[in-house]
Design a protein around this motif. Structure first.
Motif, PDB file in Angstrom:
ATOM      1  N   THR A  56      44.528  11.192  15.727  1.00 26.24           N
ATOM      2  CA  THR A  56      44.447  12.646  15.860  1.00 26.24           C
ATOM      3  C   THR A  56      43.215  13.054  16.666  1.00 26.24           C
ATOM      4  O   THR A  56      43.281  13.920  17.523  1.00 26.24           O
ATOM      5  CB  THR A  56      44.386  13.297  14.460  1.00 26.24           C
ATOM      6  N   ASN A  57      42.074  12.429  16.401  1.00 25.61           N
ATOM      7  CA  ASN A  57      40.806  12.860  16.995  1.00 25.61           C
ATOM      8  C   ASN A  57      40.324  12.006  18.164  1.00 25.61           C
ATOM      9  O   ASN A  57      39.299  12.303  18.763  1.00 25.61           O
ATOM     10  CB  ASN A  57      39.732  12.947  15.903  1.00 25.61           C
ATOM     11  N   GLY A  58      41.014  10.941  18.468  1.00 26.20           N
ATOM     12  CA  GLY A  58      40.724  10.165  19.670  1.00 26.20           C
ATOM     13  C   GLY A  58      39.495   9.282  19.618  1.00 26.20           C
ATOM     14  O   GLY A  58      38.810   9.176  18.605  1.00 26.20           O
ATOM     15  N   VAL A  59      39.234   8.643  20.755  1.00 22.09           N
ATOM     16  CA  VAL A  59      38.080   7.759  20.963  1.00 22.09           C
ATOM     17  C   VAL A  59      37.346   8.300  22.180  1.00 22.09           C
ATOM     18  O   VAL A  59      37.962   8.588  23.205  1.00 22.09           O
ATOM     19  CB  VAL A  59      38.533   6.301  21.228  1.00 22.09           C
ATOM     20  N   GLU A  60      36.013   8.435  22.062  1.00 21.77           N
ATOM     21  CA  GLU A  60      35.227   8.965  23.172  1.00 21.77           C
ATOM     22  C   GLU A  60      34.316   7.915  23.767  1.00 21.77           C
ATOM     23  O   GLU A  60      33.747   7.079  23.058  1.00 21.77           O
ATOM     24  CB  GLU A  60      34.348  10.132  22.694  1.00 21.77           C
ATOM     25  N   PHE A  61      34.164   7.992  25.080  1.00 21.03           N
ATOM     26  CA  PHE A  61      33.213   7.164  25.818  1.00 21.03           C
ATOM     27  C   PHE A  61      32.483   8.087  26.788  1.00 21.03           C
ATOM     28  O   PHE A  61      33.115   8.726  27.623  1.00 21.03           O
ATOM     29  CB  PHE A  61      33.925   6.038  26.579  1.00 21.03           C
ATOM     30  N   LYS A  62      31.173   8.203  26.605  1.00 19.87           N
ATOM     31  CA  LYS A  62      30.335   9.082  27.445  1.00 19.87           C
ATOM     32  C   LYS A  62      30.892  10.507  27.505  1.00 19.87           C
ATOM     33  O   LYS A  62      30.969  11.129  28.554  1.00 19.87           O
ATOM     34  CB  LYS A  62      30.173   8.503  28.846  1.00 19.87           C
ATOM     35  N   GLY A  63      31.340  11.010  26.352  1.00 19.18           N
ATOM     36  CA  GLY A  63      31.787  12.399  26.257  1.00 19.18           C
ATOM     37  C   GLY A  63      33.228  12.662  26.646  1.00 19.18           C
ATOM     38  O   GLY A  63      33.700  13.787  26.518  1.00 19.18           O
ATOM     39  N   SER A  64      33.944  11.647  27.118  1.00 18.11           N
ATOM     40  CA  SER A  64      35.348  11.835  27.508  1.00 18.11           C
ATOM     41  C   SER A  64      36.259  10.983  26.629  1.00 18.11           C
ATOM     42  O   SER A  64      35.923   9.849  26.296  1.00 18.11           O
ATOM     43  CB  SER A  64      35.550  11.405  28.956  1.00 18.11           C
ATOM     44  N   LYS A  65      37.409  11.549  26.296  1.00 14.61           N
ATOM     45  CA  LYS A  65      38.381  10.781  25.506  1.00 14.61           C
ATOM     46  C   LYS A  65      39.013   9.707  26.380  1.00 14.61           C
ATOM     47  O   LYS A  65      39.289   9.939  27.559  1.00 14.61           O
ATOM     48  CB  LYS A  65      39.449  11.699  24.930  1.00 14.61           C
ATOM     49  N   PHE A  77      30.946   3.622  21.917  1.00 12.08           N
ATOM     50  CA  PHE A  77      32.092   4.513  21.787  1.00 12.08           C
ATOM     51  C   PHE A  77      31.924   5.347  20.528  1.00 12.08           C
ATOM     52  O   PHE A  77      31.220   4.943  19.606  1.00 12.08           O
ATOM     53  CB  PHE A  77      33.394   3.711  21.686  1.00 12.08           C
ATOM     54  N   ARG A  78      32.587   6.490  20.484  1.00  9.90           N
ATOM     55  CA  ARG A  78      32.554   7.335  19.294  1.00  9.90           C
ATOM     56  C   ARG A  78      33.967   7.474  18.730  1.00  9.90           C
ATOM     57  O   ARG A  78      34.912   7.744  19.466  1.00  9.90           O
ATOM     58  CB  ARG A  78      32.002   8.713  19.619  1.00  9.90           C
TER      59      ARG A  78
END
Length: 90
Positions: A56-65, A77-78
């Motif tokens: 639902t909320n995705g994976v981010e790398f440097k502010g981009s999904k 990664f976030r």
């Protein structure tokens, strides 16, 4: 390996699952915003990838999904508010 909250997890299989589900994941993140099976570290053709498993909320790398991305040494990664750092050397 992946570092999360000061702990180091060794990625020692071709499909290493990150998620909220204790029985369904290799790295469990206790957070209701994290999907049961949120992301996957995949080893394919000699490279590691991070793959969003339709969360639902995705994976981010440097502010981009990102849907699927090669992991380089030192990448962070976030997953929601949780930071995952990758290292190949230890």
């Amino acid at each position: 390996m992946v570092r999360y909250e000061g702990q180091i997890f060794t990625v020692n299989k071709d499909r290493f699952v990150i998620g909220r589900g204790k029985n369904a994941s290799d790295l469990t993140i206790k957070d209701p915003n994290v999907s049961r099976q949120h992301a996957l570290i995949e080893f394919s053709n000699g490279q590691y990838y991070i793959v969003d498993m339709g969360s639902t909320n995705g994976v981010e790398f440097k502010g981009s999904k990102v849907q699927r991305k090669v992991i380089d040494d030192g990448d962070t990664f976030r997953v929601c508010e949780h930071e995952l750092s990758f290292s190949f050397t230890g």
